[in-house]
Every structure is written in structure tokens, then in C-alpha cells.
Design an enzyme around this catalytic site. Sequence first.
Site, PDB file in Angstrom:
ATOM      1  CG  HIS A  26       7.486   7.662   5.832  1.00  0.00           C
ATOM      2  ND1 HIS A  26       6.947   7.384   4.100  1.00  0.00           N
ATOM      3  CD2 HIS A  26       6.352   7.620   6.448  1.00  0.00           C
ATOM      4  CE1 HIS A  26       5.567   6.645   4.154  1.00  0.00           C
ATOM      5  NE2 HIS A  26       5.077   7.048   4.866  1.00  0.00           N
ATOM      6  CB  CYS A  54       2.610  10.226   1.879  1.00  0.00           C
ATOM      7  SG  CYS A  54       0.714  10.801   1.605  1.00  0.00           S
ATOM      8  NE  ARG A  91      -0.993   2.980   3.189  1.00  0.00           N
ATOM      9  CZ  ARG A  91      -0.756   3.805   3.701  1.00  0.00           C
ATOM     10  NH1 ARG A  91      -0.622   4.650   2.558  1.00  0.00           N
ATOM     11  NH2 ARG A  91       0.093   3.485   4.699  1.00  0.00           N
ATOM     12  CG  ASP A  92       2.934   4.617   2.314  1.00  0.00           C
ATOM     13  OD1 ASP A  92       2.689   5.007   2.121  1.00  0.00           O
ATOM     14  OD2 ASP A  92       3.051   4.750   4.441  1.00  0.00           O
ATOM     15  CG  HIS A 147       3.060   5.187   9.545  1.00  0.00           C
ATOM     16  ND1 HIS A 147       2.701   3.805   8.533  1.00  0.00           N
ATOM     17  CD2 HIS A 147       4.191   6.280   7.941  1.00  0.00           C
ATOM     18  CE1 HIS A 147       3.293   4.147   7.407  1.00  0.00           C
ATOM     19  NE2 HIS A 147       3.215   5.419   7.062  1.00  0.00           N
ATOM     20  CG  ASN A 179       6.626   3.739   4.683  1.00  0.00           C
ATOM     21  OD1 ASN A 179       5.904   3.853   3.604  1.00  0.00           O
ATOM     22  ND2 ASN A 179       5.802   3.673   5.747  1.00  0.00           N
TER      23      ASN A 179
HETATM   24  P1  HMG Z   1     -14.044  13.646  -2.714  1.00  0.00           P
HETATM   25  O1  HMG Z   1     -13.323  14.415  -3.449  1.00  0.00           O
HETATM   26  O2  HMG Z   1     -13.909  15.056  -0.746  1.00  0.00           O
HETATM   27  O3  HMG Z   1     -15.067  12.887  -2.205  1.00  0.00           O
HETATM   28  O4  HMG Z   1     -12.690  12.741  -2.327  1.00  0.00           O
HETATM   29  P2  HMG Z   1     -16.727  13.472  -2.822  1.00  0.00           P
HETATM   30  O5  HMG Z   1     -17.052  12.506  -1.111  1.00  0.00           O
HETATM   31  O6  HMG Z   1     -16.873  14.407  -2.348  1.00  0.00           O
HETATM   32  O7  HMG Z   1     -16.288  12.401  -3.916  1.00  0.00           O
HETATM   33  C1  HMG Z   1     -15.941  13.222  -4.997  1.00  0.00           C
HETATM   34  C2  HMG Z   1     -16.278  11.688  -5.906  1.00  0.00           C
HETATM   35  O8  HMG Z   1     -14.879  10.830  -5.654  1.00  0.00           O
HETATM   36  C3  HMG Z   1     -17.192  11.326  -6.294  1.00  0.00           C
HETATM   37  O9  HMG Z   1     -17.897  11.171  -7.366  1.00  0.00           O
HETATM   38  C4  HMG Z   1     -16.860   9.635  -5.000  1.00  0.00           C
HETATM   39  O10 HMG Z   1     -18.594   8.815  -5.734  1.00  0.00           O
HETATM   40  C5  HMG Z   1     -16.364   9.915  -5.597  1.00  0.00           C
HETATM   41  P3  HMG Z   1     -18.398  11.298  -8.925  1.00  0.00           P
HETATM   42  O11 HMG Z   1     -19.568  11.213  -8.558  1.00  0.00           O
HETATM   43  O12 HMG Z   1     -17.236  12.439  -8.749  1.00  0.00           O
HETATM   44  O13 HMG Z   1     -18.373  10.359  -9.960  1.00  0.00           O
HETATM   45  N1  HMG Z   1     -15.362   8.603  -4.311  1.00  0.00           N
HETATM   46  C6  HMG Z   1     -14.367   7.582  -4.414  1.00  0.00           C
HETATM   47  N2  HMG Z   1     -14.151   6.680  -5.683  1.00  0.00           N
HETATM   48  C7  HMG Z   1     -13.825   6.054  -5.053  1.00  0.00           C
HETATM   49  N3  HMG Z   1     -13.310   5.762  -3.324  1.00  0.00           N
HETATM   50  C8  HMG Z   1     -13.442   5.950  -2.273  1.00  0.00           C
HETATM   51  C9  HMG Z   1     -14.414   7.168  -2.702  1.00  0.00           C
HETATM   52  N4  HMG Z   1     -14.501   8.313  -1.818  1.00  0.00           N
HETATM   53  C10 HMG Z   1     -15.747   9.108  -2.885  1.00  0.00           C
HETATM   54  N5  HMG Z   1     -13.342   5.454  -1.759  1.00  0.00           N
HETATM   55  C11 HMG Z   1     -10.891  11.021  -1.192  1.00  0.00           C
HETATM   56  C12 HMG Z   1     -12.022  12.463  -1.419  1.00  0.00           C
HETATM   57  C13 HMG Z   1     -10.339  11.434   0.196  1.00  0.00           C
HETATM   58  C14 HMG Z   1     -11.466   9.662  -1.734  1.00  0.00           C
HETATM   59  C15 HMG Z   1      -9.867  11.517  -2.322  1.00  0.00           C
HETATM   60  O14 HMG Z   1      -9.620  12.824  -1.928  1.00  0.00           O
HETATM   61  C16 HMG Z   1      -8.591  10.637  -1.534  1.00  0.00           C
HETATM   62  O15 HMG Z   1      -9.267   9.218  -2.389  1.00  0.00           O
HETATM   63  N6  HMG Z   1      -7.843  11.009  -1.442  1.00  0.00           N
HETATM   64  C17 HMG Z   1      -6.501   9.662  -1.506  1.00  0.00           C
HETATM   65  C18 HMG Z   1      -5.916   9.811  -0.713  1.00  0.00           C
HETATM   66  C19 HMG Z   1      -4.401   8.887  -0.276  1.00  0.00           C
HETATM   67  O16 HMG Z   1      -5.121   7.592  -1.066  1.00  0.00           O
HETATM   68  N7  HMG Z   1      -3.191   9.172   0.008  1.00  0.00           N
HETATM   69  C20 HMG Z   1      -2.040   8.391   0.849  1.00  0.00           C
HETATM   70  C21 HMG Z   1      -2.561   7.805   1.455  1.00  0.00           C
HETATM   71  S1  HMG Z   1      -2.264   8.501   3.008  1.00  0.00           S
HETATM   72  C22 HMG Z   1      -0.844   8.221   3.694  1.00  0.00           C
HETATM   73  O17 HMG Z   1      -0.257   7.518   2.478  1.00  0.00           O
HETATM   74  C23 HMG Z   1      -0.526   8.328   4.840  1.00  0.00           C
HETATM   75  C24 HMG Z   1      -0.280   7.320   5.526  1.00  0.00           C
HETATM   76  O18 HMG Z   1       1.117   6.221   5.030  1.00  0.00           O
HETATM   77  C25 HMG Z   1       0.646   8.323   7.036  1.00  0.00           C
HETATM   78  C26 HMG Z   1       2.106   8.811   6.811  1.00  0.00           C
HETATM   79  O19 HMG Z   1       2.878   8.380   6.300  1.00  0.00           O
HETATM   80  O20 HMG Z   1       2.075   9.641   7.746  1.00  0.00           O
HETATM   81  C27 HMG Z   1      -1.785   6.803   6.047  1.00  0.00           C
HETATM   82 MG    MG Z   2       3.414   6.611   5.132  1.00  0.00          MG
END
Ligand code: HMG
Ligand code: MG
Length: 306
Positions: free
Chosen positions: A211, A242, A15-16, A209, A251
Amino acid sequence: MSAPSKVKIVEVGPRDGLQNESQIVTATDKVELIKQLTTAGLQYIEVGSFVHPKKIPQMANCDEMFDLLGKIKYSGVTYAALTPNMKGYQRALAAGADEVAIFSAASESFSQKNTNCSIAETFDRFTPLVEAAKNDGIKVRGYISCVVACPYEGEISTDKVVDVADRLFQMGCYEISLGDTIGKATAAPFCEMISRVSQRVAIKHLAVHCHDTYGQALTNIYAALQLGIATVDSSVAGLGGCPFAPGASGNVATEDVVYLLNGLDIDTGIDLAALIQAGNYISDILGKANGSKVALAAPQPSAPGN
Ligand code: HMG
Ligand code: MG
């Protein structure tokens, strides 16, 4: 508090790790990686995330992965997925994820960039999700990004981290993973932050966690172990980053964490040689060098005294 005798490793490579690679790895190759990680003894693997496929195209094949995995799931291994909202949760449930993880941040700017909403709004999204998961008997893990530093806001107040950790725990997360998203923390502020959070959420419910952007991850993990932290997130071959944290590198490598823990006589149940093979497998697919120092030092990867 002294270091624990056993540490749980949360493998976040699929994933990450892979979410930040420019190359999109096929579901079949990812599942082969997960198979190899399971064979190496990893018991908790974050398979992918159910986020918007346009935001993170690398995770668009998460449903397909779970479908393929369904045929080979090993008992006793947790196959988890990241879910930002109800839609993600419903996809995870339909796919057969064993557990889900929700993710917020201690930085408003990072929250906006990452999930298109404020920290408060992430909780509005989590409330129905956690309620549904309780009803479905699905455990929920919680992540906090930017626990020491943020790529947009700089230094982060520990008060904010304590507050977000407390809210995640109170709402039902069984474990809170403290993310040093851009790997900027050094051991003293990192431990100070953990100590403060542990006054609100017991240390046994906290994970780290790290990096490794600034090369501090192993030092920070070692220091966190001395505080009693017994869950460490890491990524095979040091993959990762990220997409919403410019400059964030991988990471900490799982191989390097296992080597550290072996040297401390802390049990992980992981076969280091098999893990190195898994890391080499995915590095070959990506056409890049393995990011684990221990893997590069193979073929004799045993810590002196072991
Ligand atoms: P949004 O645009 O605010 O969502 O996105 P919305 O509710 O306004 O919906 C907009 C559209 O997105 C709609 O579709 C929804 O159906 C669709 P439309 O009607 O326009 O066709 N939608 C989705 N589609 C598929 N799966 C879903 C989903 N939700 C809404 N779950 C959202 C909000 C969070 C979904 C978006 O901003 C997003 O996908 N962001 C990506 C975030 C991400 O993956 N970041 C990386 C992971 S976090 C990380 O790496 C940190 C971590 O490792 C810890 C660390 O290191 O710090 C965990
Ligand atoms: Mg991370």
C-alpha cells in the site's frame, strides 16, 4: 540475486481497491472493469471476496460478478477470490473462482479486527478449506497482513512474519503475499523482512503487496525486485485500502508498477495505454481523480529509453 526478467502482476483493484470505496460499484460496472483489465493484458485478477456482506458491503455482489464473468472469461487468465473460511470457499467454488486466497496477519490485533479471530484461529479455519481446495484442484494463495507495521500494535516482529509465512506455505499455499497493509515500510526493513522470510520460504514463492500510504511503495517494490521477487500485487488507479486498517490508503497503482518495470526492461505483457484507460474508467465511475501518477502524466506514458 538480480532482478527477474519477467514479473507477474496480481491485479487486486476490483477486490482490495473497491472494498474500501464508500461508493458501492455495481457488478456490471466491476465486470466491465475486469474486461478492460484483461484486454490490457493482466493475467491474474482478484475479482472480489467471499466475506461477510455486512462486514464488507462493497463485496456483497461478488457472486453476481462471477456469474456475469462466466460468460466472458478469457482463457489463460486467472480470476481469483479472497476466502476467509469454509463458507467463503464454498461460495467461491459455487461461483466458479479459478483460485482462492486465504488471509492471515502477523499482528494479533489486526487479525481480531479483520477476521474476528486470533492468528491461530485463522489457521483452524484454513485447514479444512485448504484440504477441500486440494481435493477440488483449486490453487490457494496466502496473504499476510502487517508484515512490517500494524495500525494497532506498531512495529511487527519479523519472527512472527516468518512463522506465519512458513505455516501458510507448509499447509499448501503455492505463494505467500507479504502485505505492507498501512504502507509504512521503508526499503531497508522491508528487504530485511523479505530476506528473513526467504530463508524459510523460497523467494520464488513470495510476492509483495504494497500500500502506498507513505509514498514508499514503488521504492520498496524496486528493492524487492533486486532480491529476486517476481510477483507484485497492485491495484489499477491506485485504488484501495483496508477497512480494518485506519489511515491505510490505496495499493500501489498498477500503471506505475508497469511503468517502472518497462523502464527496467522487465516483461509484463501489459499494454500501458489500455491499462490507463481501465483506470480512468473506474475513476470516472467513482467520481475521483485517477490515483496513478503515470495515468495523470498521460497521454505519453512511455519510460525514457523505451
Ligand atoms: P465471524 O463473525 O467470526 O464468523 O466472521 P462466524 O463463523 O462466527 O459466523 C458468523 C456469521 O457470519 C454466520 O451467520 C455465518 O454464516 C456468517 P449467521 O449464522 O450469524 O447468520 N459468515 C459468512 N457469511 C458470508 N460469507 C462468509 C461467512 N463466514 C461466516 N465467508 C469473517 C468471520 C472472516 C467472515 C468476518 O470477520 C469477515 O467477513 N471479515 C471481513 C474481512 C475482510 O474482508 N477484510 C478485508 C480483506 S483483507 C485485506 O484487505 C488485507 C490484504 O489486502 C493484504 C494487506 O493489504 O495486508 C489481503
Ligand atoms: Mg491490501
